[in-house]
Design a protein around this motif. Structure first.
Motif, PDB file in Angstrom:
ATOM      1  N   LYS A  82      12.130  23.829  54.597  1.00 30.65           N
ATOM      2  CA  LYS A  82      12.670  23.928  55.957  1.00 30.65           C
ATOM      3  C   LYS A  82      12.519  25.350  56.497  1.00 30.65           C
ATOM      4  O   LYS A  82      12.113  25.555  57.646  1.00 30.65           O
ATOM      5  CB  LYS A  82      14.153  23.539  55.968  1.00 30.65           C
ATOM      6  CG  LYS A  82      14.432  22.046  55.902  1.00 30.65           C
ATOM      7  CD  LYS A  82      15.941  21.840  55.937  1.00 30.65           C
ATOM      8  CE  LYS A  82      16.328  20.381  55.856  1.00 30.65           C
ATOM      9  NZ  LYS A  82      17.809  20.222  55.834  1.00 30.65           N
ATOM     10  N   GLU A  83      12.858  26.324  55.669  1.00 29.85           N
ATOM     11  CA  GLU A  83      12.770  27.724  56.091  1.00 29.85           C
ATOM     12  C   GLU A  83      11.318  28.090  56.408  1.00 29.85           C
ATOM     13  O   GLU A  83      11.029  28.736  57.418  1.00 29.85           O
ATOM     14  CB  GLU A  83      13.319  28.626  54.990  1.00 29.85           C
ATOM     15  CG  GLU A  83      13.356  30.095  55.365  1.00 29.85           C
ATOM     16  CD  GLU A  83      13.973  30.954  54.273  1.00 29.85           C
ATOM     17  OE1 GLU A  83      14.013  32.175  54.460  1.00 29.85           O
ATOM     18  OE2 GLU A  83      14.398  30.397  53.249  1.00 29.85           O
ATOM     19  N   GLN A  84      10.411  27.676  55.541  1.00 29.58           N
ATOM     20  CA  GLN A  84       8.982  27.931  55.747  1.00 29.58           C
ATOM     21  C   GLN A  84       8.496  27.261  57.023  1.00 29.58           C
ATOM     22  O   GLN A  84       7.811  27.877  57.853  1.00 29.58           O
ATOM     23  CB  GLN A  84       8.204  27.409  54.543  1.00 29.58           C
ATOM     24  CG  GLN A  84       6.695  27.356  54.738  1.00 29.58           C
ATOM     25  CD  GLN A  84       6.026  26.528  53.659  1.00 29.58           C
ATOM     26  OE1 GLN A  84       6.154  26.815  52.474  1.00 29.58           O
ATOM     27  NE2 GLN A  84       5.325  25.477  54.058  1.00 29.58           N
ATOM     28  N   LYS A  85       8.843  25.990  57.206  1.00 31.85           N
ATOM     29  CA  LYS A  85       8.396  25.217  58.371  1.00 31.85           C
ATOM     30  C   LYS A  85       8.902  25.834  59.673  1.00 31.85           C
ATOM     31  O   LYS A  85       8.126  26.003  60.625  1.00 31.85           O
ATOM     32  CB  LYS A  85       8.889  23.767  58.262  1.00 31.85           C
ATOM     33  CG  LYS A  85       8.691  22.932  59.517  1.00 31.85           C
ATOM     34  CD  LYS A  85       9.382  21.603  59.411  1.00 31.85           C
ATOM     35  CE  LYS A  85      10.885  21.711  59.329  1.00 31.85           C
ATOM     36  NZ  LYS A  85      11.506  22.198  60.590  1.00 31.85           N
ATOM     37  N   ASP A  86      10.185  26.145  59.714  1.00 36.60           N
ATOM     38  CA  ASP A  86      10.766  26.694  60.944  1.00 36.60           C
ATOM     39  C   ASP A  86      10.057  27.984  61.342  1.00 36.60           C
ATOM     40  O   ASP A  86       9.755  28.201  62.521  1.00 36.60           O
ATOM     41  CB  ASP A  86      12.264  26.949  60.760  1.00 36.60           C
ATOM     42  CG  ASP A  86      13.068  25.654  60.640  1.00 36.60           C
ATOM     43  OD1 ASP A  86      12.494  24.580  60.911  1.00 36.60           O
ATOM     44  OD2 ASP A  86      14.248  25.720  60.267  1.00 36.60           O
ATOM     45  N   HIS A  87       9.805  28.836  60.348  1.00 38.67           N
ATOM     46  CA  HIS A  87       9.147  30.109  60.651  1.00 38.67           C
ATOM     47  C   HIS A  87       7.709  29.882  61.111  1.00 38.67           C
ATOM     48  O   HIS A  87       7.277  30.417  62.132  1.00 38.67           O
ATOM     49  CB  HIS A  87       9.156  31.021  59.424  1.00 38.67           C
ATOM     50  CG  HIS A  87       8.490  32.338  59.674  1.00 38.67           C
ATOM     51  ND1 HIS A  87       7.114  32.485  59.643  1.00 38.67           N
ATOM     52  CD2 HIS A  87       8.992  33.556  60.009  1.00 38.67           C
ATOM     53  CE1 HIS A  87       6.805  33.737  59.923  1.00 38.67           C
ATOM     54  NE2 HIS A  87       7.925  34.403  60.158  1.00 38.67           N
ATOM     55  N   ASP A  88       6.959  29.093  60.352  1.00 38.08           N
ATOM     56  CA  ASP A  88       5.535  28.888  60.661  1.00 38.08           C
ATOM     57  C   ASP A  88       5.335  28.277  62.044  1.00 38.08           C
ATOM     58  O   ASP A  88       4.507  28.755  62.826  1.00 38.08           O
ATOM     59  CB  ASP A  88       4.890  27.969  59.610  1.00 38.08           C
ATOM     60  CG  ASP A  88       4.649  28.672  58.292  1.00 38.08           C
ATOM     61  OD1 ASP A  88       4.869  29.896  58.224  1.00 38.08           O
ATOM     62  OD2 ASP A  88       4.252  27.999  57.323  1.00 38.08           O
ATOM     63  N   LEU A  89       6.071  27.208  62.337  1.00 39.16           N
ATOM     64  CA  LEU A  89       5.882  26.528  63.614  1.00 39.16           C
ATOM     65  C   LEU A  89       6.362  27.385  64.781  1.00 39.16           C
ATOM     66  O   LEU A  89       5.744  27.388  65.847  1.00 39.16           O
ATOM     67  CB  LEU A  89       6.596  25.179  63.603  1.00 39.16           C
ATOM     68  CG  LEU A  89       5.996  24.135  62.640  1.00 39.16           C
ATOM     69  CD1 LEU A  89       6.787  22.837  62.701  1.00 39.16           C
ATOM     70  CD2 LEU A  89       4.535  23.867  62.974  1.00 39.16           C
ATOM     71  N   ARG A  90       7.443  28.108  64.588  1.00 39.18           N
ATOM     72  CA  ARG A  90       7.921  29.000  65.656  1.00 39.18           C
ATOM     73  C   ARG A  90       6.866  30.063  65.975  1.00 39.18           C
ATOM     74  O   ARG A  90       6.526  30.284  67.145  1.00 39.18           O
ATOM     75  CB  ARG A  90       9.233  29.674  65.231  1.00 39.18           C
ATOM     76  CG  ARG A  90       9.802  30.614  66.293  1.00 39.18           C
ATOM     77  CD  ARG A  90      11.150  31.175  65.896  1.00 39.18           C
ATOM     78  NE  ARG A  90      11.068  31.983  64.690  1.00 39.18           N
ATOM     79  CZ  ARG A  90      11.588  31.626  63.513  1.00 39.18           C
ATOM     80  NH1 ARG A  90      12.212  30.464  63.388  1.00 39.18           N
ATOM     81  NH2 ARG A  90      11.479  32.410  62.454  1.00 39.18           N
ATOM     82  N   GLU A  91       6.340  30.726  64.941  1.00 37.05           N
ATOM     83  CA  GLU A  91       5.337  31.772  65.157  1.00 37.05           C
ATOM     84  C   GLU A  91       4.055  31.201  65.759  1.00 37.05           C
ATOM     85  O   GLU A  91       3.426  31.820  66.623  1.00 37.05           O
ATOM     86  CB  GLU A  91       5.027  32.482  63.832  1.00 37.05           C
ATOM     87  CG  GLU A  91       6.167  33.310  63.277  1.00 37.05           C
ATOM     88  CD  GLU A  91       6.526  34.471  64.181  1.00 37.05           C
ATOM     89  OE1 GLU A  91       5.650  34.932  64.944  1.00 37.05           O
ATOM     90  OE2 GLU A  91       7.679  34.927  64.141  1.00 37.05           O
ATOM     91  N   SER A  92       3.664  30.021  65.305  1.00 41.71           N
ATOM     92  CA  SER A  92       2.448  29.402  65.821  1.00 41.71           C
ATOM     93  C   SER A  92       2.586  29.062  67.300  1.00 41.71           C
ATOM     94  O   SER A  92       1.673  29.321  68.099  1.00 41.71           O
ATOM     95  CB  SER A  92       2.129  28.139  65.010  1.00 41.71           C
ATOM     96  OG  SER A  92       0.928  27.552  65.449  1.00 41.71           O
ATOM     97  N   LEU A  93       3.723  28.493  67.685  1.00 44.88           N
ATOM     98  CA  LEU A  93       3.938  28.121  69.085  1.00 44.88           C
ATOM     99  C   LEU A  93       4.051  29.348  69.981  1.00 44.88           C
ATOM    100  O   LEU A  93       3.531  29.363  71.106  1.00 44.88           O
ATOM    101  CB  LEU A  93       5.191  27.247  69.202  1.00 44.88           C
ATOM    102  CG  LEU A  93       5.077  25.851  68.572  1.00 44.88           C
ATOM    103  CD1 LEU A  93       6.433  25.156  68.555  1.00 44.88           C
ATOM    104  CD2 LEU A  93       4.049  24.994  69.314  1.00 44.88           C
ATOM    105  N   ILE A  94       4.721  30.392  69.488  1.00 45.35           N
ATOM    106  CA  ILE A  94       4.827  31.632  70.273  1.00 45.35           C
ATOM    107  C   ILE A  94       3.442  32.235  70.483  1.00 45.35           C
ATOM    108  O   ILE A  94       3.076  32.633  71.592  1.00 45.35           O
ATOM    109  CB  ILE A  94       5.751  32.642  69.551  1.00 45.35           C
ATOM    110  CG1 ILE A  94       7.213  32.174  69.613  1.00 45.35           C
ATOM    111  CG2 ILE A  94       5.625  34.032  70.189  1.00 45.35           C
ATOM    112  CD1 ILE A  94       8.165  33.005  68.778  1.00 45.35           C
ATOM    113  N   SER A  95       2.646  32.285  69.407  1.00 46.54           N
ATOM    114  CA  SER A  95       1.301  32.857  69.510  1.00 46.54           C
ATOM    115  C   SER A  95       0.420  32.025  70.437  1.00 46.54           C
ATOM    116  O   SER A  95      -0.404  32.567  71.179  1.00 46.54           O
ATOM    117  CB  SER A  95       0.665  32.949  68.117  1.00 46.54           C
ATOM    118  OG  SER A  95       1.389  33.813  67.280  1.00 46.54           O
TER     119      SER A  95
END
Length: 440
Positions: free
Chosen positions: A401-414
Protein backbone atom coordinates in the motif's frame (compact mmCIF):
# COMPACT_ATOMS: atom_id res chain seq x y z
CA UNK A 1 9.45 -5.26 11.63
CA UNK A 2 12.73 -5.13 9.74
CA UNK A 3 14.51 -1.81 9.33
CA UNK A 4 14.66 -0.31 5.87
CA UNK A 5 15.67 2.79 3.93
CA UNK A 6 13.47 4.32 1.27
CA UNK A 7 15.15 4.93 -2.03
CA UNK A 8 13.54 6.84 -4.84
CA UNK A 9 15.27 7.18 -8.19
CA UNK A 10 15.64 9.89 -10.75
CA UNK A 11 17.62 10.19 -13.98
CA UNK A 12 18.61 13.01 -16.30
CA UNK A 13 16.98 11.31 -19.26
CA UNK A 14 13.65 11.47 -17.44
CA UNK A 15 13.33 15.14 -16.48
CA UNK A 16 9.66 14.68 -15.58
CA UNK A 17 10.64 12.70 -12.45
CA UNK A 18 10.81 15.24 -9.63
CA UNK A 19 12.15 12.66 -7.19
CA UNK A 20 15.15 12.43 -4.91
CA UNK A 21 17.46 9.88 -3.31
CA UNK A 22 17.71 9.18 0.40
CA UNK A 23 20.86 7.20 1.29
CA UNK A 24 24.15 6.53 -0.47
CA UNK A 25 23.19 3.69 -2.82
CA UNK A 26 24.17 3.77 -6.48
CA UNK A 27 20.94 4.46 -8.41
CA UNK A 28 22.35 4.19 -11.93
CA UNK A 29 20.26 1.15 -12.82
CA UNK A 30 17.05 1.93 -10.94
CA UNK A 31 13.90 2.72 -12.89
CA UNK A 32 13.05 6.46 -12.78
CA UNK A 33 9.88 7.45 -10.95
CA UNK A 34 9.77 4.29 -8.81
CA UNK A 35 10.23 3.93 -5.06
CA UNK A 36 12.25 0.98 -3.76
CA UNK A 37 12.20 -0.02 -0.09
CA UNK A 38 15.80 -0.99 0.62
CA UNK A 39 15.49 -3.46 3.50
CA UNK A 40 18.59 -4.29 5.52
CA UNK A 41 18.32 -7.90 4.40
CA UNK A 42 17.45 -7.25 0.75
CA UNK A 43 19.63 -8.31 -2.15
CA UNK A 44 19.51 -4.83 -3.68
CA UNK A 45 21.64 -3.57 -0.80
CA UNK A 46 24.36 -6.06 -1.75
CA UNK A 47 24.15 -6.22 -5.54
CA UNK A 48 23.70 -3.84 -8.46
CA UNK A 49 21.24 -5.34 -10.96
CA UNK A 50 20.34 -4.20 -14.46
CA UNK A 51 18.84 -5.53 -17.68
CA UNK A 52 21.34 -3.83 -19.95
CA UNK A 53 20.12 -4.70 -23.43
CA UNK A 54 17.83 -6.83 -25.56
CA UNK A 55 18.85 -8.95 -28.53
CA UNK A 56 16.80 -10.66 -31.22
CA UNK A 57 17.77 -14.26 -31.95
CA UNK A 58 16.62 -17.09 -34.19
CA UNK A 59 16.61 -20.76 -33.24
CA UNK A 60 14.59 -23.94 -33.00
CA UNK A 61 11.93 -24.41 -30.34
CA UNK A 62 10.85 -27.53 -28.43
CA UNK A 63 9.04 -29.00 -31.47
CA UNK A 64 12.03 -28.33 -33.76
CA UNK A 65 10.37 -25.36 -35.48
CA UNK A 66 12.32 -22.24 -36.41
CA UNK A 67 11.36 -19.21 -34.30
CA UNK A 68 12.50 -15.67 -33.64
CA UNK A 69 12.68 -14.56 -30.02
CA UNK A 70 14.22 -11.90 -27.79
CA UNK A 71 16.76 -12.43 -25.03
CA UNK A 72 17.71 -9.93 -22.34
CA UNK A 73 21.17 -9.32 -20.86
CA UNK A 74 21.19 -9.28 -17.05
CA UNK A 75 24.25 -7.64 -15.50
CA UNK A 76 25.17 -7.79 -11.80
CA UNK A 77 27.98 -6.47 -9.63
CA UNK A 78 28.56 -6.44 -5.84
CA UNK A 79 27.71 -3.09 -4.23
CA UNK A 80 30.70 -3.33 -1.88
CA UNK A 81 33.13 -3.35 -4.78
CA UNK A 82 31.61 -0.19 -6.27
CA UNK A 83 31.57 1.64 -2.92
CA UNK A 84 35.22 0.77 -2.27
CA UNK A 85 36.32 2.39 -5.51
CA UNK A 86 37.18 -0.81 -7.34
CA UNK A 87 35.54 -1.56 -10.65
CA UNK A 88 35.28 -5.33 -11.14
CA UNK A 89 33.97 -6.80 -14.37
CA UNK A 90 30.18 -7.14 -14.50
CA UNK A 91 28.76 -10.64 -14.30
CA UNK A 92 26.29 -11.13 -17.12
CA UNK A 93 23.93 -13.73 -18.57
CA UNK A 94 21.05 -13.89 -21.06
CA UNK A 95 17.45 -14.75 -20.20
CA UNK A 96 14.30 -15.15 -22.29
CA UNK A 97 10.97 -13.67 -21.25
CA UNK A 98 9.68 -17.22 -20.61
CA UNK A 99 12.39 -17.66 -17.95
CA UNK A 100 11.20 -14.50 -16.20
CA UNK A 101 7.70 -16.04 -16.28
CA UNK A 102 9.01 -19.26 -14.75
CA UNK A 103 10.73 -17.32 -11.97
CA UNK A 104 7.57 -15.38 -11.15
CA UNK A 105 5.40 -18.53 -11.15
CA UNK A 106 7.84 -20.11 -8.74
CA UNK A 107 7.69 -17.06 -6.45
CA UNK A 108 3.89 -17.03 -6.53
CA UNK A 109 3.67 -20.66 -5.43
CA UNK A 110 6.51 -20.51 -2.91
CA UNK A 111 5.44 -17.22 -1.28
CA UNK A 112 1.63 -17.14 -1.50
CA UNK A 113 1.45 -14.52 1.27
CA UNK A 114 3.48 -11.99 -0.76
CA UNK A 115 2.26 -9.45 -3.31
CA UNK A 116 4.68 -10.69 -5.98
CA UNK A 117 5.74 -7.92 -8.41
CA UNK A 118 4.26 -8.33 -11.90
CA UNK A 119 6.09 -8.75 -15.20
CA UNK A 120 5.64 -6.23 -18.01
CA UNK A 121 3.06 -7.16 -20.60
CA UNK A 122 3.90 -9.90 -23.08
CA UNK A 123 2.03 -8.12 -25.88
CA UNK A 124 1.18 -4.44 -26.05
CA UNK A 125 -2.24 -3.47 -24.68
CA UNK A 126 -4.11 -0.14 -24.50
CA UNK A 127 -2.08 1.29 -27.40
CA UNK A 128 -3.06 4.24 -29.56
CA UNK A 129 -3.40 3.48 -33.26
CA UNK A 130 0.02 4.79 -34.40
CA UNK A 131 1.86 2.64 -31.86
CA UNK A 132 2.88 -0.85 -32.96
CA UNK A 133 1.33 -3.79 -31.08
CA UNK A 134 3.99 -6.15 -32.48
CA UNK A 135 5.91 -7.77 -29.62
CA UNK A 136 9.08 -7.71 -31.75
CA UNK A 137 8.83 -3.97 -32.40
CA UNK A 138 12.08 -2.29 -31.18
CA UNK A 139 10.26 0.37 -29.12
CA UNK A 140 8.08 -2.26 -27.44
CA UNK A 141 11.10 -4.50 -26.75
CA UNK A 142 12.90 -1.54 -25.17
CA UNK A 143 9.94 -0.73 -22.91
CA UNK A 144 9.74 -4.40 -21.94
CA UNK A 145 13.47 -4.37 -21.13
CA UNK A 146 12.87 -1.48 -18.74
CA UNK A 147 9.88 -3.35 -17.26
CA UNK A 148 11.89 -6.55 -16.73
CA UNK A 149 14.63 -4.58 -15.01
CA UNK A 150 12.03 -2.96 -12.77
CA UNK A 151 10.64 -6.43 -11.94
CA UNK A 152 14.09 -7.66 -10.85
CA UNK A 153 14.66 -4.54 -8.75
CA UNK A 154 11.24 -4.91 -7.11
CA UNK A 155 12.00 -8.52 -6.18
CA UNK A 156 15.57 -7.69 -5.09
CA UNK A 157 14.27 -4.97 -2.73
CA UNK A 158 11.50 -7.14 -1.23
CA UNK A 159 12.17 -8.11 2.42
CA UNK A 160 11.34 -11.79 1.78
CA UNK A 161 11.58 -12.54 -1.94
CA UNK A 162 15.06 -11.02 -2.21
CA UNK A 163 16.51 -13.77 0.00
CA UNK A 164 15.30 -16.63 -2.19
CA UNK A 165 18.06 -18.91 -3.50
CA UNK A 166 16.32 -19.56 -6.83
CA UNK A 167 16.07 -15.82 -7.47
CA UNK A 168 19.79 -15.40 -6.73
CA UNK A 169 20.65 -18.24 -9.12
CA UNK A 170 18.43 -16.62 -11.77
CA UNK A 171 20.74 -13.61 -11.63
CA UNK A 172 24.03 -15.50 -11.46
CA UNK A 173 23.75 -18.97 -13.07
CA UNK A 174 22.83 -19.14 -16.76
CA UNK A 175 23.15 -22.90 -17.22
CA UNK A 176 21.12 -25.41 -15.24
CA UNK A 177 18.84 -22.82 -13.64
CA UNK A 178 15.63 -24.26 -15.07
CA UNK A 179 16.48 -27.73 -13.82
CA UNK A 180 17.11 -26.31 -10.34
CA UNK A 181 13.70 -24.61 -10.36
CA UNK A 182 11.85 -27.77 -11.37
CA UNK A 183 13.75 -29.80 -8.75
CA UNK A 184 12.04 -27.70 -6.06
CA UNK A 185 8.76 -29.40 -6.99
CA UNK A 186 6.92 -26.07 -6.94
CA UNK A 187 4.59 -27.16 -9.75
CA UNK A 188 3.14 -29.92 -7.58
CA UNK A 189 2.26 -27.29 -4.95
CA UNK A 190 0.43 -25.07 -7.41
CA UNK A 191 -3.32 -25.02 -6.79
CA UNK A 192 -5.60 -25.85 -9.67
CA UNK A 193 -8.06 -23.22 -10.87
CA UNK A 194 -10.96 -25.54 -10.01
CA UNK A 195 -9.70 -25.99 -6.45
CA UNK A 196 -9.33 -22.24 -5.95
CA UNK A 197 -12.76 -21.58 -7.48
CA UNK A 198 -14.31 -24.22 -5.21
CA UNK A 199 -12.79 -22.53 -2.15
CA UNK A 200 -14.11 -19.13 -3.26
CA UNK A 201 -17.72 -20.29 -3.38
CA UNK A 202 -17.72 -22.75 -0.47
CA UNK A 203 -15.74 -21.01 2.27
CA UNK A 204 -18.17 -20.27 5.11
CA UNK A 205 -16.27 -17.73 7.19
CA UNK A 206 -14.20 -15.55 4.86
CA UNK A 207 -11.91 -12.99 6.46
CA UNK A 208 -13.58 -9.62 5.91
CA UNK A 209 -10.25 -7.84 5.43
CA UNK A 210 -9.17 -10.14 2.61
CA UNK A 211 -12.63 -10.02 1.01
CA UNK A 212 -12.41 -6.22 0.98
CA UNK A 213 -8.85 -6.34 -0.38
CA UNK A 214 -9.93 -8.69 -3.17
CA UNK A 215 -12.77 -6.32 -4.06
CA UNK A 216 -10.30 -3.42 -4.00
CA UNK A 217 -8.07 -5.33 -6.44
CA UNK A 218 -11.04 -5.71 -8.80
CA UNK A 219 -11.87 -2.01 -8.54
CA UNK A 220 -8.25 -0.90 -8.93
CA UNK A 221 -7.89 -2.97 -12.10
CA UNK A 222 -11.12 -1.55 -13.45
CA UNK A 223 -10.26 2.13 -12.90
CA UNK A 224 -6.70 1.77 -14.24
CA UNK A 225 -8.04 -0.03 -17.33
CA UNK A 226 -10.46 2.84 -17.92
CA UNK A 227 -7.69 5.39 -17.39
CA UNK A 228 -5.43 3.64 -19.91
CA UNK A 229 -8.24 3.52 -22.49
CA UNK A 230 -8.92 7.24 -22.02
CA UNK A 231 -5.20 7.99 -22.40
CA UNK A 232 -5.01 5.94 -25.61
CA UNK A 233 -7.99 7.82 -27.10
CA UNK A 234 -6.52 11.16 -26.00
CA UNK A 235 -3.17 10.23 -27.57
CA UNK A 236 -4.90 9.49 -30.88
CA UNK A 237 -6.61 12.89 -30.89
CA UNK A 238 -3.53 14.74 -29.66
CA UNK A 239 -1.47 13.21 -32.47
CA UNK A 240 -4.06 14.40 -35.00
CA UNK A 241 -4.18 17.93 -33.58
CA UNK A 242 -0.38 18.31 -33.64
CA UNK A 243 0.00 16.88 -37.13
CA UNK A 244 -2.75 19.18 -38.47
CA UNK A 245 -0.55 22.11 -37.38
CA UNK A 246 1.88 20.88 -40.01
CA UNK A 247 -0.73 21.96 -42.57
CA UNK A 248 -0.45 25.50 -41.19
CA UNK A 249 3.26 25.31 -41.88
CA UNK A 250 2.70 24.13 -45.46
CA UNK A 251 0.06 26.78 -46.20
CA UNK A 252 2.12 29.62 -44.69
CA UNK A 253 5.14 28.48 -46.71
CA UNK A 254 3.14 28.40 -49.96
CA UNK A 255 1.59 31.78 -49.15
CA UNK A 256 4.99 33.33 -48.47
CA UNK A 257 6.06 32.49 -52.03
CA UNK A 258 3.53 34.93 -53.52
CA UNK A 259 4.12 37.80 -51.07
CA UNK A 260 6.97 40.30 -51.01
CA UNK A 261 6.58 42.35 -47.83
CA UNK A 262 4.76 39.58 -45.88
CA UNK A 263 6.83 36.65 -47.17
CA UNK A 264 9.53 36.44 -44.48
CA UNK A 265 7.01 36.62 -41.63
CA UNK A 266 4.80 33.95 -43.12
CA UNK A 267 7.80 31.69 -43.80
CA UNK A 268 9.03 32.05 -40.18
CA UNK A 269 5.55 31.34 -38.78
CA UNK A 270 5.40 28.24 -40.97
CA UNK A 271 8.69 26.98 -39.50
CA UNK A 272 7.29 27.36 -35.95
CA UNK A 273 4.20 25.34 -36.94
CA UNK A 274 6.33 22.58 -38.52
CA UNK A 275 8.43 22.31 -35.35
CA UNK A 276 5.27 22.16 -33.24
CA UNK A 277 3.80 19.36 -35.39
CA UNK A 278 7.02 17.33 -35.20
CA UNK A 279 7.27 17.61 -31.39
CA UNK A 280 4.28 15.29 -30.79
CA UNK A 281 6.36 12.15 -31.34
CA UNK A 282 8.62 12.89 -28.37
CA UNK A 283 5.63 13.89 -26.25
CA UNK A 284 3.76 10.64 -26.88
CA UNK A 285 6.92 8.60 -26.36
CA UNK A 286 7.25 10.25 -22.94
CA UNK A 287 3.59 9.48 -22.24
CA UNK A 288 4.25 5.77 -22.82
CA UNK A 289 6.51 5.73 -19.75
CA UNK A 290 3.58 6.91 -17.63
CA UNK A 291 1.31 4.34 -19.25
CA UNK A 292 3.80 1.59 -18.40
CA UNK A 293 3.84 2.71 -14.75
CA UNK A 294 0.05 2.49 -14.66
CA UNK A 295 0.13 -0.91 -16.35
CA UNK A 296 2.43 -2.19 -13.61
CA UNK A 297 -0.31 -1.53 -11.06
CA UNK A 298 -2.92 -2.93 -13.42
CA UNK A 299 -1.00 -6.21 -13.15
CA UNK A 300 -0.25 -5.70 -9.44
CA UNK A 301 -4.02 -5.90 -8.93
CA UNK A 302 -3.87 -9.48 -10.21
CA UNK A 303 -1.11 -10.29 -7.72
CA UNK A 304 -3.21 -8.82 -4.91
CA UNK A 305 -6.25 -10.89 -5.89
CA UNK A 306 -4.09 -14.02 -6.18
CA UNK A 307 -2.99 -13.57 -2.57
CA UNK A 308 -6.61 -13.15 -1.46
CA UNK A 309 -7.69 -16.29 -3.34
CA UNK A 310 -4.86 -18.18 -1.69
CA UNK A 311 -6.13 -17.04 1.70
CA UNK A 312 -9.62 -18.26 0.77
CA UNK A 313 -8.13 -21.65 -0.04
CA UNK A 314 -6.21 -21.73 3.25
CA UNK A 315 -9.40 -20.82 5.15
CA UNK A 316 -11.41 -23.40 3.21
CA UNK A 317 -8.91 -26.18 4.03
CA UNK A 318 -9.13 -25.21 7.71
CA UNK A 319 -12.94 -25.33 7.61
CA UNK A 320 -12.85 -28.74 5.89
CA UNK A 321 -10.48 -30.05 8.58
CA UNK A 322 -12.78 -28.74 11.35
CA UNK A 323 -15.83 -30.22 9.61
CA UNK A 324 -14.15 -33.61 9.25
CA UNK A 325 -13.10 -33.58 12.91
CA UNK A 326 -16.62 -32.67 14.03
CA UNK A 327 -18.02 -35.52 11.94
CA UNK A 328 -15.58 -38.01 13.47
CA UNK A 329 -16.47 -36.91 17.01
CA UNK A 330 -20.17 -37.27 16.24
CA UNK A 331 -19.57 -40.78 14.93
CA UNK A 332 -17.65 -41.62 18.10
CA UNK A 333 -20.49 -40.34 20.30
CA UNK A 334 -23.11 -42.25 18.31
CA UNK A 335 -21.08 -45.43 18.45
CA UNK A 336 -20.44 -45.11 22.19
CA UNK A 337 -24.09 -44.36 23.10
CA UNK A 338 -25.78 -46.42 20.43
CA UNK A 339 -27.93 -43.43 19.32
CA UNK A 340 -27.96 -42.02 15.81
CA UNK A 341 -28.88 -38.34 15.63
CA UNK A 342 -29.17 -37.93 11.91
CA UNK A 343 -30.18 -40.06 8.95
CA UNK A 344 -27.23 -42.04 7.62
CA UNK A 345 -26.39 -45.13 5.61
CA UNK A 346 -24.92 -46.60 8.78
CA UNK A 347 -28.26 -46.28 10.58
CA UNK A 348 -30.16 -47.94 7.75
CA UNK A 349 -27.60 -50.77 7.60
CA UNK A 350 -28.00 -51.41 11.36
CA UNK A 351 -31.77 -51.66 11.00
CA UNK A 352 -31.57 -54.03 8.05
CA UNK A 353 -28.73 -56.31 9.16
CA UNK A 354 -28.72 -55.94 12.95
CA UNK A 355 -26.42 -54.24 15.45
CA UNK A 356 -22.63 -54.59 15.46
CA UNK A 357 -20.97 -56.93 17.95
CA UNK A 358 -19.18 -55.38 20.96
CA UNK A 359 -15.85 -56.38 19.43
CA UNK A 360 -16.67 -54.59 16.16
CA UNK A 361 -17.83 -51.52 18.04
CA UNK A 362 -14.67 -51.48 20.15
CA UNK A 363 -12.47 -51.77 17.07
CA UNK A 364 -14.30 -48.91 15.38
CA UNK A 365 -14.06 -46.77 18.53
CA UNK A 366 -10.30 -47.27 18.63
CA UNK A 367 -9.99 -46.40 14.96
CA UNK A 368 -12.08 -43.26 15.49
CA UNK A 369 -9.95 -42.24 18.48
CA UNK A 370 -6.87 -42.44 16.30
CA UNK A 371 -8.57 -40.50 13.52
CA UNK A 372 -9.77 -37.85 15.98
CA UNK A 373 -6.26 -37.41 17.37
CA UNK A 374 -4.95 -37.03 13.83
CA UNK A 375 -7.81 -34.65 12.98
CA UNK A 376 -7.14 -32.48 16.03
CA UNK A 377 -3.48 -32.27 15.06
CA UNK A 378 -4.46 -31.37 11.51
CA UNK A 379 -6.85 -28.65 12.69
CA UNK A 380 -4.08 -27.30 14.92
CA UNK A 381 -1.68 -27.24 11.97
CA UNK A 382 -4.25 -25.65 9.66
CA UNK A 383 -5.02 -22.99 12.27
CA UNK A 384 -1.33 -22.21 12.65
CA UNK A 385 -0.90 -22.05 8.85
CA UNK A 386 -3.88 -19.74 8.50
CA UNK A 387 -2.74 -17.45 11.33
CA UNK A 388 0.80 -17.29 9.93
CA UNK A 389 -0.54 -16.60 6.43
CA UNK A 390 -2.72 -13.73 7.69
CA UNK A 391 0.13 -12.24 9.72
CA UNK A 392 2.69 -12.42 6.88
CA UNK A 393 0.23 -11.37 4.18
CA UNK A 394 -0.97 -8.32 6.06
CA UNK A 395 2.58 -7.12 6.64
CA UNK A 396 3.23 -7.36 2.91
CA UNK A 397 -0.09 -5.72 2.04
CA UNK A 398 0.80 -2.72 4.21
CA UNK A 399 4.22 -2.53 2.51
CA UNK A 400 2.54 -2.71 -0.90
CA UNK A 401 0.00 0.00 0.00
CA UNK A 402 2.77 2.42 0.94
CA UNK A 403 4.66 1.66 -2.28
CA UNK A 404 1.52 1.96 -4.43
CA UNK A 405 0.36 5.25 -2.91
CA UNK A 406 3.77 6.82 -3.45
CA UNK A 407 4.32 5.50 -6.98
CA UNK A 408 0.90 6.42 -8.33
CA UNK A 409 0.90 9.85 -6.68
CA UNK A 410 4.32 10.72 -8.15
CA UNK A 411 3.38 9.32 -11.55
CA UNK A 412 0.14 11.33 -11.74
CA UNK A 413 1.84 14.53 -10.55
CA UNK A 414 4.61 14.10 -13.14
CA UNK A 415 2.01 13.41 -15.84
CA UNK A 416 0.17 16.60 -14.92
CA UNK A 417 3.46 18.55 -15.03
CA UNK A 418 4.14 17.14 -18.51
CA UNK A 419 0.68 18.19 -19.72
CA UNK A 420 1.20 21.72 -18.34
CA UNK A 421 4.60 21.92 -20.05
CA UNK A 422 3.04 20.73 -23.31
CA UNK A 423 0.34 23.41 -23.15
CA UNK A 424 2.96 26.08 -22.42
CA UNK A 425 4.91 24.99 -25.52
CA UNK A 426 1.74 25.34 -27.58
CA UNK A 427 1.16 28.86 -26.24
CA UNK A 428 4.80 29.73 -26.98
CA UNK A 429 4.47 28.53 -30.57
CA UNK A 430 1.51 30.84 -31.18
CA UNK A 431 3.27 33.71 -29.40
CA UNK A 432 6.21 33.21 -31.76
CA UNK A 433 3.83 33.15 -34.73
CA UNK A 434 2.24 36.36 -33.50
CA UNK A 435 5.66 38.06 -33.38
CA UNK A 436 6.29 36.89 -36.95
CA UNK A 437 2.98 38.39 -38.06
CA UNK A 438 3.76 41.66 -36.24
CA UNK A 439 6.98 42.04 -38.26
CA UNK A 440 5.23 41.69 -41.62
Amino acid sequence: MLACDYLVCTQASFPFCSLFVIHKYDTTNLTPGIIYNIWDTSLLKKMEISVAEAEKRTGKNAVNMQETYTVYLIETRPVDAASEGTNPALDSLWRRYSEFELLRNYLLVTYPFAVVPPLPEKRAEFVWHKLSADNMDPDFVERRRVGLENFLLRVASHPVLSSDKIFYLFLTEENGWKETVFETGFQAKADSRLKALNATFRVKNPDKRFAEMKHYGDELQSVISQLLRVRARAADRLYGVYKVHGNYGRVFSEWSAIEKEMGDGLQSAGHHMDAYAASVDDILEEEEHYADQLKEYLFYADALRYMCRKHELTQYELEMAVQDLTSKKQQQEELATGTIRTFSLKGMTSKLFGQETPEQREAKLKMLETQIEEGEEQVKERNAECDEFVKSAWVDIERFKEQKDHDLRESLISYAIMQISMCKKGIQVWNNAKECFNKM
